[in-house]
Design an enzyme around this catalytic site. Structure first.
Site, short mmCIF file in Angstrom:
data_model
loop_
_atom_site.label_atom_id
_atom_site.label_comp_id
_atom_site.label_asym_id
_atom_site.label_seq_id
_atom_site.Cartn_x
_atom_site.Cartn_y
_atom_site.Cartn_z
N ASP A 12 3.01 37.73 42.28
CA ASP A 12 2.87 38.45 41.06
C ASP A 12 3.22 39.90 40.99
OD1 ASP A 12 2.58 38.24 38.29
OD2 ASP A 12 0.47 38.39 38.22
N ASN A 54 6.58 41.32 39.81
CA ASN A 54 7.95 41.65 39.68
C ASN A 54 8.51 42.28 38.55
OD1 ASN A 54 7.81 39.88 42.05
ND2 ASN A 54 9.22 38.24 41.03
N HIS A 74 12.54 40.52 39.88
CA HIS A 74 12.60 39.17 40.44
C HIS A 74 13.48 39.03 42.00
CE1 HIS A 74 10.08 37.60 37.46
NE2 HIS A 74 10.94 37.78 36.60
N LEU A 76 7.41 26.31 60.56
CA LEU A 76 6.48 26.49 59.13
C LEU A 76 7.18 25.57 58.02
CD1 LEU A 76 4.60 28.35 57.42
CD2 LEU A 76 6.98 29.52 56.78
C1 IPE Z 1 1.44 32.97 37.93
O1 IPE Z 1 2.03 34.68 37.59
C2 IPE Z 1 2.63 32.35 38.17
C3 IPE Z 1 3.63 32.77 39.37
C4 IPE Z 1 3.45 33.72 40.11
C5 IPE Z 1 4.71 31.86 39.41
P1 IPE Z 1 2.05 34.73 35.90
O2 IPE Z 1 2.55 36.26 35.79
O3 IPE Z 1 3.08 34.03 35.36
O4 IPE Z 1 0.83 34.86 35.72
P2 IPE Z 1 -0.26 35.29 34.23
O5 IPE Z 1 0.38 34.59 33.21
O6 IPE Z 1 -0.19 36.92 34.48
O7 IPE Z 1 -1.46 34.89 34.59
C1 IPE Z 2 5.91 37.01 39.27
O1 IPE Z 2 6.31 38.27 38.61
C2 IPE Z 2 7.00 36.08 38.98
C3 IPE Z 2 6.98 35.03 38.15
C4 IPE Z 2 6.01 34.67 37.41
C5 IPE Z 2 8.07 34.20 37.90
P1 IPE Z 2 5.90 38.63 36.98
O2 IPE Z 2 7.29 38.49 36.37
O3 IPE Z 2 4.90 37.71 36.52
O4 IPE Z 2 5.74 40.20 37.01
P2 IPE Z 2 4.74 40.80 35.91
O5 IPE Z 2 3.45 40.05 36.25
O6 IPE Z 2 5.13 40.80 34.79
O7 IPE Z 2 4.74 42.27 36.50
MG MG Z 3 2.89 38.21 36.36
#
Ligand code: IPE
Ligand code: IPE
Ligand code: MG
Length: 248
Positions: free
Chosen positions: A22, A24, A39, A133
């Protein structure tokens, strides 16, 4: 750098590590760029962690790459993510082969665009005979979906008379999940400073150790993974027993 890895106890390595990748979007924002830039840079973190997991002798690494809920993001972001997935699979497959990595996927894969599904299936097939792995990508995944699907299958089999309700226990139930045959993760890592599970592996993490870090996913590297494993190795996993019982 290597010293963190050398400090790890090979006798106490988790077999299965799961990661909620999480942060990105926030990483991109920090760099004054669009979310997709975050991403894209997350791919480097995946590469490093996959390499590190292999070096540490981890058997299964599950990466939460796209959740059921993520379909609700703006279409432009979803499309860009799907495109990135295709490119990453194309670009990384040779390296995964070299590293002896096997690939699998969990989630509602039928919902993935055909192009992604085909690339993914091709890569899984190409890496099928590898013995290192096992990299498991959670795509269009949510735990409540997975559990609901398992319940539907169990009920259907019971109605068909193939299964007696008395036979249902947690071992049997686990065999109906996407993760059938894979041990539950001993360690779950979440980056970006969020303290939640976001519909990930709810059944499988019943006794998992959690490790949260403020690092945003694109900044995460294998050294951070080793750090998390070192932290895990200092914990006493009691499984409901007392400390005294464990040393008996
Ligand atoms: C969780 O991240 C899903 C992935 C890492 C793929 P999110 O960014 O979607 O989660 P929430 O919505 O903040 O809990
Ligand atoms: C995780 O990073 C990737 C996915 C959920 C696909 P986010 O896109 O959720 O990044 P934040 O949480 O908004 O910073
Ligand atoms: Mg996120």
């Amino acid at each position: 750098m290597d010293s963190i890895k050398n400090k790890l106890d090979i006798q106490k390595m988790p077999e299965h590590i799961a990661i909620i990748m999480d942060g990105n979007g926030r990483w991109a924002e920090k760099h004054g760029k669009a979310r997709i830039f975050g991403h894209e840079n997350g791919v480097e973190a995946v590469r490093s962690v996959v390499e590190g997991a292999g070096e540490a002798g981890i058997k299964h690494l599950t990466l939460y790459a796209f959740s059921t809920e993520n379909w609700e993001r703006p279409k432009s972001e979803v499309d860009a993510l799907m495109e990135l997935l295709v490119h990453s699979i194309e670009n990384e497959s040779e390296l995964l082969m070299e590293k002896n990595v096997r690939l699998s996927a969990i989630g509602n894969l039928a919902k993935m665009p055909l192009g992604v599904k085909e690339k993914l299936d091709g890569c899984i097939e190409m890496l099928r005979k590898n013995t290192g792995l096992n990299l498991i990508l959670a795509l269009s995944y949510s735990s409540k979906w997975e559990i609901t699907e398992a319940v539907k299958r169990i009920v259907n089999e019971a109605l068909e008379g193939k299964l007696q309700p008395e036979m249902i226990n947690d071992t049997l139930f686990g065999q109906y999940l996407n993760t059938a045959g894979i041990p539950d993760p001993e360690l779950l890592i979440r980056t970006s400073g969020e303290y939640r599970i976001s519909n990930f592996l709810l059944w499988q993490i019943a006794y998992t150790e959690f490790y949260f870090t403020d690092k945003l996913w694109p900044d995460f590297r294998k050294e951070d993974l080793f750090e998390a494993i070192a932290d895990f190795q200092c914990r006493e996993r009691r499984f409901g027993k007392t400390s005294e019982q464990l040393s008996m």
